[in-house]
Design a protein around this motif. Structure first.
Motif, PDB file in Angstrom:
ATOM      1  N   HIS A 167       4.355   1.731  -2.520  1.00 45.38           N
ATOM      2  CA  HIS A 167       3.491   0.512  -2.683  1.00 45.38           C
ATOM      3  C   HIS A 167       3.730  -0.420  -1.763  1.00 45.38           C
ATOM      4  CE1 HIS A 167       2.901   1.436  -6.935  1.00 45.38           C
ATOM      5  NE2 HIS A 167       4.473   1.957  -6.724  1.00 45.38           N
ATOM      6  N   ALA A 168       3.355   0.718  -0.100  1.00 41.87           N
ATOM      7  CA  ALA A 168       2.991  -0.540   0.674  1.00 41.87           C
ATOM      8  C   ALA A 168       1.701  -0.024   1.893  1.00 41.87           C
ATOM      9  CB  ALA A 168       4.211  -0.009   1.787  1.00 41.87           C
ATOM     10  N   THR A 169       1.396  -1.030   2.585  1.00 36.06           N
ATOM     11  CA  THR A 169       0.141  -0.289   2.980  1.00 36.06           C
ATOM     12  C   THR A 169       0.276  -1.000   4.872  1.00 36.06           C
ATOM     13  OG1 THR A 169      -2.129  -0.690   3.136  1.00 36.06           O
ATOM     14  CG2 THR A 169      -1.717  -2.763   2.937  1.00 36.06           C
ATOM     15  N   PRO A 170      -0.147  -0.094   5.484  1.00 31.53           N
ATOM     16  CA  PRO A 170      -0.494  -0.725   6.776  1.00 31.53           C
ATOM     17  C   PRO A 170      -1.436  -1.647   7.440  1.00 31.53           C
ATOM     18  CG  PRO A 170      -2.018   1.547   6.857  1.00 31.53           C
ATOM     19  CD  PRO A 170      -1.203   1.363   5.147  1.00 31.53           C
ATOM     20  N   ILE A 171      -0.201  -2.236   8.611  1.00 35.40           N
ATOM     21  CA  ILE A 171      -1.659  -2.910   9.592  1.00 35.40           C
ATOM     22  C   ILE A 171      -2.083  -2.442  10.439  1.00 35.40           C
ATOM     23  CG2 ILE A 171      -1.591  -5.349  10.136  1.00 35.40           C
ATOM     24  CD1 ILE A 171       1.082  -5.862   8.782  1.00 35.40           C
ATOM     25  N   GLY A 206       2.867  -2.211  11.252  1.00 40.78           N
ATOM     26  CA  GLY A 206       4.184  -2.659  11.024  1.00 40.78           C
ATOM     27  C   GLY A 206       3.355  -2.039   9.028  1.00 40.78           C
ATOM     28  N   GLN A 207       3.672  -2.327   8.116  1.00 41.13           N
ATOM     29  CA  GLN A 207       3.375  -2.420   6.563  1.00 41.13           C
ATOM     30  C   GLN A 207       3.863  -3.257   5.970  1.00 41.13           C
ATOM     31  OE1 GLN A 207       2.784   0.560   5.086  1.00 41.13           O
ATOM     32  NE2 GLN A 207       2.964   2.370   7.354  1.00 41.13           N
ATOM     33  N   VAL A 208       3.094  -3.685   4.986  1.00 43.14           N
ATOM     34  CA  VAL A 208       3.510  -4.953   3.880  1.00 43.14           C
ATOM     35  C   VAL A 208       3.322  -4.217   2.916  1.00 43.14           C
ATOM     36  CG1 VAL A 208       2.151  -6.608   2.615  1.00 43.14           C
ATOM     37  CG2 VAL A 208       1.389  -5.703   5.305  1.00 43.14           C
ATOM     38  N   HIS A 243      -7.808  -2.517   6.839  1.00 42.78           N
ATOM     39  CA  HIS A 243      -5.685  -2.835   6.797  1.00 42.78           C
ATOM     40  C   HIS A 243      -5.791  -3.981   7.864  1.00 42.78           C
ATOM     41  CE1 HIS A 243      -4.894   0.835   4.488  1.00 42.78           C
ATOM     42  NE2 HIS A 243      -5.770   1.226   5.137  1.00 42.78           N
ATOM     43  N   VAL A 244      -6.931  -5.343   7.792  1.00 45.52           N
ATOM     44  CA  VAL A 244      -6.737  -6.406   8.808  1.00 45.52           C
ATOM     45  C   VAL A 244      -6.155  -7.394   8.598  1.00 45.52           C
ATOM     46  CG1 VAL A 244      -8.187  -7.840  10.957  1.00 45.52           C
ATOM     47  CG2 VAL A 244      -9.242  -5.440   9.449  1.00 45.52           C
ATOM     48  N   GLY A 245      -4.686  -7.866   8.917  1.00 49.79           N
ATOM     49  CA  GLY A 245      -4.473  -9.324   8.569  1.00 49.79           C
ATOM     50  C   GLY A 245      -4.628 -10.404   9.363  1.00 49.79           C
ATOM     51  N   PHE A 246      -4.682 -11.403   8.653  1.00 50.97           N
ATOM     52  CA  PHE A 246      -5.650 -12.992   9.354  1.00 50.97           C
ATOM     53  C   PHE A 246      -4.123 -13.763   9.348  1.00 50.97           C
ATOM     54  CE2 PHE A 246      -9.067 -10.724   7.441  1.00 50.97           C
ATOM     55  CZ  PHE A 246     -10.085 -10.721   8.659  1.00 50.97           C
ATOM     56  N   GLU A 247      -4.237 -14.441  10.858  1.00 50.31           N
ATOM     57  CA  GLU A 247      -3.662 -15.565  10.963  1.00 50.31           C
ATOM     58  C   GLU A 247      -4.410 -17.053  10.826  1.00 50.31           C
ATOM     59  OE1 GLU A 247      -0.104 -15.810  10.153  1.00 50.31           O
ATOM     60  OE2 GLU A 247      -0.153 -18.055   9.594  1.00 50.31           O
ATOM     61  N   LEU A 252      -2.434 -13.720   5.527  1.00 49.64           N
ATOM     62  CA  LEU A 252      -3.623 -12.987   4.630  1.00 49.64           C
ATOM     63  C   LEU A 252      -3.460 -11.824   5.130  1.00 49.64           C
ATOM     64  CD1 LEU A 252      -5.123 -13.252   1.883  1.00 49.64           C
ATOM     65  CD2 LEU A 252      -7.597 -13.394   3.711  1.00 49.64           C
ATOM     66  N   LEU A 253      -2.345 -11.207   4.560  1.00 47.63           N
ATOM     67  CA  LEU A 253      -2.216  -9.391   4.781  1.00 47.63           C
ATOM     68  C   LEU A 253      -2.547  -8.608   3.465  1.00 47.63           C
ATOM     69  CD1 LEU A 253       1.310 -10.404   5.818  1.00 47.63           C
ATOM     70  CD2 LEU A 253      -0.705  -9.993   6.743  1.00 47.63           C
ATOM     71  N   PRO A 254      -3.385  -7.492   4.376  1.00 46.52           N
ATOM     72  CA  PRO A 254      -3.288  -6.463   3.408  1.00 46.52           C
ATOM     73  C   PRO A 254      -2.767  -6.004   2.222  1.00 46.52           C
ATOM     74  CG  PRO A 254      -3.283  -5.336   5.220  1.00 46.52           C
ATOM     75  CD  PRO A 254      -3.024  -7.073   5.669  1.00 46.52           C
ATOM     76  N   LEU A 255      -3.050  -5.837   1.780  1.00 43.79           N
ATOM     77  CA  LEU A 255      -1.978  -4.855  -0.014  1.00 43.79           C
ATOM     78  C   LEU A 255      -2.605  -3.175  -0.346  1.00 43.79           C
ATOM     79  CD1 LEU A 255      -0.896  -7.371  -2.324  1.00 43.79           C
ATOM     80  CD2 LEU A 255       0.072  -6.442  -0.587  1.00 43.79           C
ATOM     81  N   PRO A 256      -1.482  -2.463  -0.855  1.00 38.83           N
ATOM     82  CA  PRO A 256      -2.475  -0.981  -1.581  1.00 38.83           C
ATOM     83  C   PRO A 256      -3.505  -1.852  -2.411  1.00 38.83           C
ATOM     84  CG  PRO A 256       0.242  -1.149  -1.578  1.00 38.83           C
ATOM     85  CD  PRO A 256      -0.283  -2.294  -0.787  1.00 38.83           C
ATOM     86  N   GLY A 257      -4.390  -0.492  -3.215  1.00 36.92           N
ATOM     87  CA  GLY A 257      -5.726  -1.045  -2.850  1.00 36.92           C
ATOM     88  C   GLY A 257      -6.744  -2.179  -2.067  1.00 36.92           C
ATOM     89  N   GLU A 258      -7.891  -1.298  -1.861  1.00 37.36           N
ATOM     90  CA  GLU A 258      -8.451  -1.481  -0.721  1.00 37.36           C
ATOM     91  C   GLU A 258      -8.922  -3.241  -1.296  1.00 37.36           C
ATOM     92  OE1 GLU A 258     -11.884   0.642   0.863  1.00 37.36           O
ATOM     93  OE2 GLU A 258     -11.602   1.584  -1.507  1.00 37.36           O
ATOM     94  N   TYR A 259      -9.283  -3.977  -1.910  1.00 44.40           N
ATOM     95  CA  TYR A 259      -9.322  -5.033  -2.319  1.00 44.40           C
ATOM     96  C   TYR A 259      -8.098  -6.322  -1.943  1.00 44.40           C
ATOM     97  CZ  TYR A 259     -14.096  -2.645  -1.736  1.00 44.40           C
ATOM     98  OH  TYR A 259     -15.028  -1.847  -2.092  1.00 44.40           O
ATOM     99  N   HIS A 260      -6.944  -5.723  -2.216  1.00 43.37           N
ATOM    100  CA  HIS A 260      -6.227  -6.712  -2.844  1.00 43.37           C
ATOM    101  C   HIS A 260      -5.410  -7.634  -1.087  1.00 43.37           C
ATOM    102  CE1 HIS A 260      -5.644  -4.709  -6.504  1.00 43.37           C
ATOM    103  NE2 HIS A 260      -5.771  -5.822  -7.115  1.00 43.37           N
TER     104      HIS A 260
END
Ligand SMILES: Cc1cc2nc3c(=O)[nH]c(=O)nc-3n(C[C@H](O)[C@H](O)[C@H](O)COP(=O)(O)OP(=O)(O)OC[C@H]3O[C@@H](n4cnc5c(N)ncnc54)[C@H](O)[C@@H]3O)c2cc1C
Length: 402
Positions: free
Chosen positions: A78-82, A109-111, A207-211, A221-229
């Motif tokens: 239940h983690a996804t990479p940045i 890292g991973q969210v 897998h892009v994180g935004f600040e 806004l950080l990526p989560l498991p599930g492409e659209y979450h």
């Protein structure tokens, strides 16, 4: 000499630390005020990702620590990479972009969903023969003398009386133990609360994180498991949270995200329940006193702007375990005051760097003065163009350099 360590507080830090100690064959008694639900294997297998929980950005260093504990295979379910981080400011032209590929790392890292992290840690703790978990008990007294630290923990009318060579206080921001020992703490209220939730967008996150620094506050806004979450952490001015919380404000919240982000994430389609967390910086004046050492938020609570708080605590815990392992190998006292002070000294540089960084980002970006905005833009552009600065910042953010 077999010695047992007492940890007060079974939050993310206390549970992780207990597992690190058990791995080095140190026995632990873990005292937690909350009565945990019973997460057995069956529940773990049928875990469903929640749409309303908090998520944490784990640095590469924290991931490595969980790998060493043999937990990462389970956690990563239940983690996804940045893979990329974009930093921008609303209404400005500057932009900073960090790509994992360019920095020659697999990810920054991973969210991970906190609910899942908590479940995995707790289940492992419950299985570990070297850890005795006593939950549903409130520590109400902590004293010490030259030989031992003494604890009283209450469950209803019953009082557990315990003693140990070493007490690790991981009992959170308002740490009872810190106060019981008379350790002062400097406190700065950011006058903000973090609005936290999970959203669904029409574009995949790749897998892009935004600040994004907005006039309302710095929005992550950080990526989560599930492409659209995606996970949202949005610190806003204290007192304005009612505008964002509650089902009746769902659309208003989605509209505000859309206005702040434009179409980078596509359309903000759906939001989970929002939760709010008051934000302050609380720094203990000392972390080691006699046979007691403060850990986690009890030692330093910082602003979540760069997702560094828990990662810093993991590095502290890792180093403390290294010191204790050496003491154990020499059959020396695990609560030796000078060893604990050496631990504190060894961690100060990394702690101060992270604390200063997070605090200056919050203060620096919350001022809307046009001259400061221009300076920030210039800073973001320099970040894009000065050779060598990106790998340096990336290493710090990944927790690989301290
Ligand atoms: C909105 C937000 C987002 C964040 N995102 C990130 C992120 O992306 N990455 C990151 O690295 N960090 C992040 N952080 C920081 C991270 O959440 C904290 O660093 C972490 O939760 C600290 O955990 P802890 O175990 O020290 O404290 P806590 O979680 O507060 O745990 C303390 C425990 O002690 C127990 N306790 C308290 N008093 C007693 C007592 N008297 N007796 C017995 N037990 C007691 C409590 O019940 C609790 O279980 C974020 C923080 C916030 C607010």
């Amino acid at each position: 000499m077999q010695q047992e360590v007492i940890i007060v507080g079974g939050g993310m830090v206390g549970l992780s630390l207990a597992l690190m100690l058990a791995k080095t064959k140190i026995e632990v008694k873990l005292l937690e005020a909350i009565k945990y639900p019973n997460y057995d294997d069956e529940n773990l297998a049928t875990y469903h990702s929640s749409f309303d929980a908090r998520n944490s950005a784990l640095s590469r260093r924290s991931v490595q620590i969980y790998q060493e504990l043999g937990l990462w295979a389970l956690l990563q379910e239940h983690a996804t990479p940045i893979l990329e981080v974009n930093i921008t400011e609303q209404g400005s032209f500057g932009k900073a972009r960090l790509k994992a590929e360019q920095e020659k790392v697999e990810s920054f890292g991973q969210v991970i969903e906190n609910a899942w992290l908590g479940r995995v840690l707790l289940t492992q703790v419950q299985k570990e023969p070297l850890i005795e978990l006593i939950d549903g008990v409130q520590v109400t007294s902590l004293t010490q003398d030259a030989d031992f630290a003494y604890i009283e923990a209450k469950r209803g009318e019953y009082t557990h009386k315990l003693q140990s060579k070493l007490v690790i206080a991981a009992d959170g921001r308002d740490s009872f133990c810190r106060k019981a020992l008379g350790i002062g703490a400097s406190e700065h209220d950011y006058d903000q609360v973090a609005i936290v939730t999970t959203v669904q967008t029409s574009k995949p996150h790749h897998h892009v994180g935004f600040e994004r620094f907005s006039h309302l506050g710095p929005l992550a806004l950080l990526p989560l498991p599930g492409e659209y979450h995606r996970s949202v952490v949005w610190p806003v001015k204290k007192g304005t949270e009612d505008e964002w919380l509650g089902e009746h404000n769902d659309q208003h919240f989605l509209d505000a995200l859309q206005e702040t982000y434009g179409d980078r994430a596509g359309k903000f389609q759906k939001t989970g329940r929002r939760f709010s967390f008051p934000l302050s910086q609380v720094l203990a004046e000392k972390q080691a006193v006699g046979r007691v050492v403060l850990m986690g938020n009890a030692a330093h609570t910082i602003h979540p702007v760069a997702g560094q708080g828990f990662n810093l605590c993991m590095r502290d815990a890792y180093v403390l375990v290294r010191y204790l392992k050496e003491q154990q190998a020499q059959a020396a006292d695990l609560g030796d005051a000078s060893m604990l002070q050496d631990y504190e000294k060894a961690r100060l540089k990394d702690q101060q760097r992270v604390i200063k960084f997070c605090d200056s980002v919050v203060r620096g970006f919350s001022n809307q003065n046009p001259i400061l905005k221009l300076a920030r833009n210039t800073g973001l552009m320099c970040f894009e163009n000065i050779p060598g600065i990106k790998p340096l910042v990336a290493n710090y953010a990944m927790g690989l350099k301290s």
